[in-house]
Design a protein around this motif. Structure first.
Motif, PDB file in Angstrom:
ATOM      1  N   GLY A 123      11.329  -1.891 -55.430  1.00  0.00           N
ATOM      2  CA  GLY A 123      10.179  -0.998 -55.349  1.00  0.00           C
ATOM      3  C   GLY A 123       9.156  -1.231 -56.450  1.00  0.00           C
ATOM      4  N   ASP A 128       5.919  -6.840 -50.091  1.00  0.00           N
ATOM      5  CA  ASP A 128       7.209  -6.693 -49.415  1.00  0.00           C
ATOM      6  C   ASP A 128       8.277  -7.582 -50.044  1.00  0.00           C
ATOM      7  N   ARG A 150      14.891   5.917 -50.780  1.00  0.00           N
ATOM      8  CA  ARG A 150      13.841   6.644 -50.060  1.00  0.00           C
ATOM      9  C   ARG A 150      13.573   7.998 -50.712  1.00  0.00           C
ATOM     10  N   GLY A 153      11.243   7.783 -53.515  1.00  0.00           N
ATOM     11  CA  GLY A 153       9.890   7.326 -53.216  1.00  0.00           C
ATOM     12  C   GLY A 153       9.734   5.881 -52.826  1.00  0.00           C
ATOM     13  N   VAL A 154      10.836   5.163 -52.589  1.00  0.00           N
ATOM     14  CA  VAL A 154      10.736   3.760 -52.197  1.00  0.00           C
ATOM     15  C   VAL A 154      10.569   3.672 -50.686  1.00  0.00           C
ATOM     16  N   ASP A 155       9.625   2.839 -50.264  1.00  0.00           N
ATOM     17  CA  ASP A 155       9.324   2.637 -48.843  1.00  0.00           C
ATOM     18  C   ASP A 155      10.223   1.525 -48.311  1.00  0.00           C
ATOM     19  N   ASP A 157      12.036  -0.331 -44.828  1.00  0.00           N
ATOM     20  CA  ASP A 157      12.109  -0.523 -43.378  1.00  0.00           C
ATOM     21  C   ASP A 157      13.423  -1.236 -43.080  1.00  0.00           C
ATOM     22  N   VAL A 168      11.860  -3.857 -48.400  1.00  0.00           N
ATOM     23  CA  VAL A 168      11.310  -2.878 -49.335  1.00  0.00           C
ATOM     24  C   VAL A 168       9.813  -3.172 -49.469  1.00  0.00           C
ATOM     25  N   ARG A 169       9.009  -2.180 -49.122  1.00  0.00           N
ATOM     26  CA  ARG A 169       7.551  -2.356 -49.217  1.00  0.00           C
ATOM     27  C   ARG A 169       7.119  -1.841 -50.594  1.00  0.00           C
ATOM     28  N   HIS A 171       5.290  -1.027 -54.076  1.00  0.00           N
ATOM     29  CA  HIS A 171       3.965  -0.572 -54.492  1.00  0.00           C
ATOM     30  C   HIS A 171       3.772  -0.692 -56.000  1.00  0.00           C
TER      31      HIS A 171
END
Length: 458
Positions: A123, A128, A150, A153-155, A157, A168-169, A171
């Motif tokens: 993250g 990605d 998640r 706060g980790v995005d 998929d 992991v998307r 940021h």
């Protein structure tokens, strides 16, 4: 193999069948094992998150540590080799970057620490990061880690599968905060979150709710490693940890020998007779292998630490035991080998979590012992061994380094044991076949110790 002491020994093939040597008499040898895998991979993560460059002295060079190094390099971290003073290769100099680099893929191989620890870092990347693994390791539990990340706060998929592979998307930062997990399947979920937590925007308040938490020494190891780098982890209650946001101090760190990798060598003295010494044994350690002194004593050996070495000397036999190994499940395969030659049945419990390792270790150990004529029973949370005469034949490693070393131990007293793939030991101890032969080639014993347990071999 690095270092000159064993340079005369032939190099084993990277993969393939291996005839386990049988001990011709009591052993007398001194062994030096490489650095701890658990400590090496934790310190690599912390060095990557630190506020400046740092050196790891005497790290482990193995498949698992190579996977971690490659993963961190893929995320932009600089990791360079530097001549070291240890027997087993170069030191590592780690130069952090911030934020980490995304738009990349990390192949975790079979390394659970890479799966769980790098997931916690991904993250922090910009872009990605795809995490995948060897097909034999895709079954390993990851749902708890995905949910926890998640929650902070980790995005992620994961295609709804709650397992590897997933994306992991990143940021470039992670919010952090309070998260509740059930880490009963692996303490690595807790360690992975704790290692990343100082870099979370608001730190981490982590609460474990669920069944018994396994491998607590590994969590203690993580907390101690953080403390050495200036991160104080509060423990307001059992199964609860608070990590403040802040800097991870850059340090030069020396890696202890891997005490769990030393276990088969120490146990060999109890099966073949004689005594084995392992050098560099720490006076204090959070490694689960530190429990060997007590456990092997309970099983009939004499264990003495003197002059920085631990020496295990065989007694008059091996005692059957009933042991809770929840804190040291990774020692189970070695202890099962000892139990197969004991004077009474043994039960090891508190180890249901080892079903989720490289293989289902409980099922695999039972299967291999039964195939060689032994008597073993799977329990819901453990394994029961009844000593029986064993016969030679193939011992399957099940893609698991610790199953392979168990076969080597059995082979000390059972002629004709062949391990189907000794290359699995490269996961944490590439030098295992050479060290094992060096142990057997040690100076002749004076005959004062107990003899090999040929009475349990048919």
């Amino acid at each position: 193999m690095t270092g000159d002491r064993y340079s005369h020994l032939p190099k084993p093939s990277a993969r393939g069948r291996w005839a386990a040597p049988t001990a011709e008499g009591p052993l007398r040898a001194t062994i030096t094992v490489p650095g701890s895998k658990s400590l090496t991979n934790r310190e690599l993560i912390l060095a990557a998150l630190a506020d400046g460059p740092g050196r790891l002295a005497s790290p482990l060079h193995s498949d698992d540590s190579a996977r971690m190094i490659t993963a961190l390099r893929t995320l932009g971290v600089g990791i360079d080799r530097s001549p070291g003073t240890g027997r087993y290769g170069d030191d590592l100099v780690v130069t952090p970057v911030w934020p980490l680099q995304g738009a990349t893929e990390v192949d975790c191989g079979q390394a659970g620490t890479v799966m769980r620890f790098v997931a916690g870092l991904a993250g922090f990347a910009r872009g990605d990061v795809t995490l995948t693994a060897h097909e034999s390791a895709l079954h390993r539990p990851m749902g708890t880690m995905i949910k926890a990340l998640r929650d902070v706060g980790v995005d992620i998929d994961d295609g709804g599968h709650w397992s590897l592979p997933f994306i992991v998307r990143g940021h470039g930062h992670v919010r952090g905060g309070e998260v509740v997990v059930d880490a009963s399947a692996s303490s690595q979920f807790v360690s992975g979150l704790l290692l990343a937590a100082p870099r979370f925007d608001v730190g981490l308040h982590l609460i474990h709710r669920g069944a018994r938490l396994p491998s607590m020494p590994h969590i203690d190891m993580t907390i101690e490693s953080l403390a050495h780098r200036g991160v104080h982890v509060e423990r307001p209650a059992p199964g609860e940890w608070v990590v403040p946001a802040g800097a991870v101090r850059a340090k030069d760190v020396a890696i202890e020998p891997d005490l769990s990798n030393a276990a088969p060598f120490l146990a060999a003295a109890m099966i073949a007779g004689g005594s084995i010494s392992v050098t560099g044994w720490p006076a204090h350690s959070t490694q689960p292998g530190a429990m060997l002194t007590e456990i092997l004593s309970l099983m009939g050996a004499r264990a003495v630490r003197r002059g920085g070495s631990l020496t295990v000397t065989a007694g008059n036999g091996i005692a059957g035991v009933d042991l809770d190994l929840s804190a040291a499940g990774e020692l189970t395969p070695t202890l099962v080998a000892l139990a197969a030659f004991a004077d009474a049945p043994s039960t090891f419990y508190g180890i249901g979590h080892i079903r989720g390792h490289e293989t289902d270790r409980i099922a695999a150990l039972v299967s291999e012992l039964r195939a060689r004529g032994g008597e073993a029973q799977e329990l819901p949370d453990g394994i029961r061994i009844v000593p029986r005469a064993l016969t030679g034949g193939t011992w399957r490693s099940h893609h698991d380094h610790r199953l392979a070393t168990t076969g080597a131990l059995i082979g000390l007293a059972v002629p004709g044991i062949e391990i189907d793939d000794i290359g699995t030991t490269a996961k944490t101890l590439p030098e295992f076949p050479e060290l094992w032969q060096a142990m057997l080639d040690g100076a002749p014993d004076d005959g004062a110790h107990s003899q090999p347990l040929h009475d349990l071999v048919s």
